[in-house]
Design a protein around this motif. Structure first.
Motif, PDB file in Angstrom:
ATOM      1  N   ALA A   1      13.049 -47.076 -67.927  1.00  0.00           N
ATOM      2  CA  ALA A   1      12.291 -46.808 -66.707  1.00  0.00           C
ATOM      3  C   ALA A   1      11.094 -47.751 -66.684  1.00  0.00           C
ATOM      4  O   ALA A   1      10.622 -48.191 -67.730  1.00  0.00           O
ATOM      5  N   THR A   2      10.633 -48.062 -65.494  1.00  0.00           N
ATOM      6  CA  THR A   2       9.439 -48.892 -65.346  1.00  0.00           C
ATOM      7  C   THR A   2       8.410 -48.146 -64.522  1.00  0.00           C
ATOM      8  O   THR A   2       8.746 -47.239 -63.763  1.00  0.00           O
ATOM      9  N   GLY A   3       7.176 -48.543 -64.687  1.00  0.00           N
ATOM     10  CA  GLY A   3       6.093 -47.949 -63.917  1.00  0.00           C
ATOM     11  C   GLY A   3       6.198 -48.311 -62.444  1.00  0.00           C
ATOM     12  O   GLY A   3       6.853 -49.286 -62.079  1.00  0.00           O
ATOM     13  N   PRO A   4       5.539 -47.542 -61.593  1.00  0.00           N
ATOM     14  CA  PRO A   4       5.637 -47.749 -60.154  1.00  0.00           C
ATOM     15  C   PRO A   4       5.257 -49.159 -59.686  1.00  0.00           C
ATOM     16  O   PRO A   4       5.836 -49.671 -58.758  1.00  0.00           O
ATOM     17  N   GLY A   5       4.303 -49.798 -60.344  1.00  0.00           N
ATOM     18  CA  GLY A   5       3.866 -51.125 -59.913  1.00  0.00           C
ATOM     19  C   GLY A   5       4.380 -52.259 -60.782  1.00  0.00           C
ATOM     20  O   GLY A   5       3.903 -53.376 -60.676  1.00  0.00           O
ATOM     21  N   THR A   6       5.358 -51.987 -61.636  1.00  0.00           N
ATOM     22  CA  THR A   6       5.836 -52.992 -62.580  1.00  0.00           C
ATOM     23  C   THR A   6       6.810 -53.949 -61.894  1.00  0.00           C
ATOM     24  O   THR A   6       7.843 -53.537 -61.388  1.00  0.00           O
ATOM     25  N   THR A   7       6.462 -55.228 -61.884  1.00  0.00           N
ATOM     26  CA  THR A   7       7.354 -56.237 -61.297  1.00  0.00           C
ATOM     27  C   THR A   7       8.410 -56.644 -62.311  1.00  0.00           C
ATOM     28  O   THR A   7       8.265 -56.398 -63.519  1.00  0.00           O
ATOM     29  N   LEU A   8       9.456 -57.289 -61.837  1.00  0.00           N
ATOM     30  CA  LEU A   8      10.507 -57.767 -62.732  1.00  0.00           C
ATOM     31  C   LEU A   8       9.935 -58.774 -63.737  1.00  0.00           C
ATOM     32  O   LEU A   8      10.264 -58.722 -64.927  1.00  0.00           O
ATOM     33  N   ALA A   9       9.062 -59.658 -63.282  1.00  0.00           N
ATOM     34  CA  ALA A   9       8.467 -60.658 -64.180  1.00  0.00           C
ATOM     35  C   ALA A   9       7.664 -59.986 -65.292  1.00  0.00           C
ATOM     36  O   ALA A   9       7.744 -60.384 -66.459  1.00  0.00           O
ATOM     37  N   THR A  10       6.895 -58.967 -64.942  1.00  0.00           N
ATOM     38  CA  THR A  10       6.115 -58.244 -65.949  1.00  0.00           C
ATOM     39  C   THR A  10       7.032 -57.509 -66.912  1.00  0.00           C
ATOM     40  O   THR A  10       6.804 -57.512 -68.121  1.00  0.00           O
ATOM     41  N   ALA A  11       8.076 -56.877 -66.401  1.00  0.00           N
ATOM     42  CA  ALA A  11       9.019 -56.162 -67.260  1.00  0.00           C
ATOM     43  C   ALA A  11       9.666 -57.116 -68.255  1.00  0.00           C
ATOM     44  O   ALA A  11       9.811 -56.788 -69.439  1.00  0.00           O
ATOM     45  N   ILE A  12      10.038 -58.306 -67.806  1.00  0.00           N
ATOM     46  CA  ILE A  12      10.639 -59.306 -68.698  1.00  0.00           C
ATOM     47  C   ILE A  12       9.642 -59.728 -69.769  1.00  0.00           C
ATOM     48  O   ILE A  12       9.984 -59.846 -70.947  1.00  0.00           O
ATOM     49  N   GLY A  13       8.386 -59.938 -69.379  1.00  0.00           N
ATOM     50  CA  GLY A  13       7.359 -60.310 -70.349  1.00  0.00           C
ATOM     51  C   GLY A  13       7.109 -59.215 -71.372  1.00  0.00           C
ATOM     52  O   GLY A  13       6.990 -59.484 -72.569  1.00  0.00           O
ATOM     53  N   LEU A  14       7.035 -57.964 -70.908  1.00  0.00           N
ATOM     54  CA  LEU A  14       6.853 -56.841 -71.833  1.00  0.00           C
ATOM     55  C   LEU A  14       8.036 -56.735 -72.780  1.00  0.00           C
ATOM     56  O   LEU A  14       7.867 -56.475 -73.981  1.00  0.00           O
ATOM     57  N   HIS A  15       9.229 -56.955 -72.276  1.00  0.00           N
ATOM     58  CA  HIS A  15      10.431 -56.931 -73.108  1.00  0.00           C
ATOM     59  C   HIS A  15      10.357 -58.011 -74.197  1.00  0.00           C
ATOM     60  O   HIS A  15      10.625 -57.746 -75.368  1.00  0.00           O
ATOM     61  N   ALA A  16       9.959 -59.208 -73.810  1.00  0.00           N
ATOM     62  CA  ALA A  16       9.894 -60.320 -74.763  1.00  0.00           C
ATOM     63  C   ALA A  16       8.874 -60.050 -75.868  1.00  0.00           C
ATOM     64  O   ALA A  16       9.162 -60.246 -77.053  1.00  0.00           O
ATOM     65  N   ILE A  17       7.691 -59.607 -75.498  1.00  0.00           N
ATOM     66  CA  ILE A  17       6.653 -59.400 -76.516  1.00  0.00           C
ATOM     67  C   ILE A  17       6.981 -58.193 -77.392  1.00  0.00           C
ATOM     68  O   ILE A  17       6.743 -58.203 -78.603  1.00  0.00           O
ATOM     69  N   THR A  18       7.563 -57.156 -76.801  1.00  0.00           N
ATOM     70  CA  THR A  18       7.955 -55.991 -77.599  1.00  0.00           C
ATOM     71  C   THR A  18       9.028 -56.371 -78.608  1.00  0.00           C
ATOM     72  O   THR A  18       8.982 -55.949 -79.764  1.00  0.00           O
ATOM     73  N   GLY A  19       9.977 -57.194 -78.187  1.00  0.00           N
ATOM     74  CA  GLY A  19      11.018 -57.662 -79.106  1.00  0.00           C
ATOM     75  C   GLY A  19      10.430 -58.435 -80.273  1.00  0.00           C
ATOM     76  O   GLY A  19      10.849 -58.280 -81.416  1.00  0.00           O
ATOM     77  N   ARG A  20       9.424 -59.243 -79.988  1.00  0.00           N
ATOM     78  CA  ARG A  20       8.775 -60.014 -81.058  1.00  0.00           C
ATOM     79  C   ARG A  20       8.049 -59.088 -82.026  1.00  0.00           C
ATOM     80  O   ARG A  20       8.120 -59.260 -83.244  1.00  0.00           O
ATOM     81  N   TYR A  21       7.354 -58.068 -81.492  1.00  0.00           N
ATOM     82  CA  TYR A  21       6.668 -57.112 -82.360  1.00  0.00           C
ATOM     83  C   TYR A  21       7.668 -56.345 -83.225  1.00  0.00           C
ATOM     84  O   TYR A  21       7.419 -56.105 -84.407  1.00  0.00           O
ATOM     85  N   LEU A  22       8.777 -55.963 -82.640  1.00  0.00           N
ATOM     86  CA  LEU A  22       9.790 -55.239 -83.423  1.00  0.00           C
ATOM     87  C   LEU A  22      10.394 -56.116 -84.507  1.00  0.00           C
ATOM     88  O   LEU A  22      10.628 -55.669 -85.630  1.00  0.00           O
ATOM     89  N   ASP A  23      10.645 -57.404 -84.173  1.00  0.00           N
ATOM     90  CA  ASP A  23      11.145 -58.330 -85.199  1.00  0.00           C
ATOM     91  C   ASP A  23      10.159 -58.445 -86.351  1.00  0.00           C
ATOM     92  O   ASP A  23      10.541 -58.436 -87.522  1.00  0.00           O
ATOM     93  N   ASP A  24       8.871 -58.555 -86.029  1.00  0.00           N
ATOM     94  CA  ASP A  24       7.844 -58.644 -87.065  1.00  0.00           C
ATOM     95  C   ASP A  24       7.822 -57.371 -87.910  1.00  0.00           C
ATOM     96  O   ASP A  24       7.671 -57.432 -89.128  1.00  0.00           O
ATOM     97  N   ALA A  25       7.971 -56.220 -87.253  1.00  0.00           N
ATOM     98  CA  ALA A  25       7.903 -54.953 -87.952  1.00  0.00           C
ATOM     99  C   ALA A  25       9.060 -54.768 -88.946  1.00  0.00           C
ATOM    100  O   ALA A  25       8.889 -54.160 -90.001  1.00  0.00           O
ATOM    101  N   ILE A  26      10.215 -55.339 -88.633  1.00  0.00           N
ATOM    102  CA  ILE A  26      11.349 -55.197 -89.555  1.00  0.00           C
ATOM    103  C   ILE A  26      11.497 -56.409 -90.477  1.00  0.00           C
ATOM    104  O   ILE A  26      12.463 -56.520 -91.204  1.00  0.00           O
ATOM    105  N   GLY A  27      10.512 -57.305 -90.420  1.00  0.00           N
ATOM    106  CA  GLY A  27      10.494 -58.411 -91.346  1.00  0.00           C
ATOM    107  C   GLY A  27      11.222 -59.656 -90.872  1.00  0.00           C
ATOM    108  O   GLY A  27      11.398 -60.604 -91.617  1.00  0.00           O
ATOM    109  N   GLY A  28      11.640 -59.672 -89.610  1.00  0.00           N
ATOM    110  CA  GLY A  28      12.371 -60.822 -89.081  1.00  0.00           C
ATOM    111  C   GLY A  28      11.463 -61.914 -88.555  1.00  0.00           C
ATOM    112  O   GLY A  28      11.893 -63.031 -88.370  1.00  0.00           O
ATOM    113  N   GLY A  29      10.205 -61.594 -88.288  1.00  0.00           N
ATOM    114  CA  GLY A  29       9.279 -62.589 -87.744  1.00  0.00           C
ATOM    115  C   GLY A  29       8.659 -63.419 -88.835  1.00  0.00           C
ATOM    116  O   GLY A  29       8.424 -62.976 -89.937  1.00  0.00           O
ATOM    117  N   GLU A  30       8.442 -64.639 -88.526  1.00  0.00           N
ATOM    118  CA  GLU A  30       7.824 -65.547 -89.490  1.00  0.00           C
ATOM    119  C   GLU A  30       6.412 -65.864 -89.054  1.00  0.00           C
ATOM    120  O   GLU A  30       6.120 -66.063 -87.939  1.00  0.00           O
TER     121      GLU A  30
END
Length: 85
Positions: A56-85
């Motif tokens: 789900a997305t917030g009422p004012g969340t644009t597609l561009a913002t959702a994509i950016g949040l997805h990208a940064i969250t993925g990077r944080y998760l990779d770092d958390a499981i040791g995949g980030g360098e």
């Protein structure tokens, strides 16, 4: 009159942000949330446990913002499981 569920969720996310970041941190303008639901069935031929993932997305969340949040969250998760360098 009550808010619809997504508006209630937006208010809850804002309250969470204030608790974590303080009153002076501004307001939540966008969010993306992923959630998993599990149900159980005794229907023959089916797995007893059925899991589905939804987003789900917030009422004012644009597609561009959702994509950016997805990208940064993925990077944080990779770092958390040791995949980030």
């Amino acid at each position: 009159m009550t808010d619809n569920p997504i508006e209630q969720l937006h208010e809850a996310v804002q309250r969470y942000a204030v608790e974590v970041n303080g009153e002076d941190s501004g307001f939540v303008s966008s969010f993306v949330i992923g959630y998993e639901q599990t149900s159980f069935t005794d229907e023959e031929g089916m797995d007893a446990r059925v899991t589905a993932v939804d987003y789900a997305t917030g009422p004012g969340t644009t597609l561009a913002t959702a994509i950016g949040l997805h990208a940064i969250t993925g990077r944080y998760l990779d770092d958390a499981i040791g995949g980030g360098e």
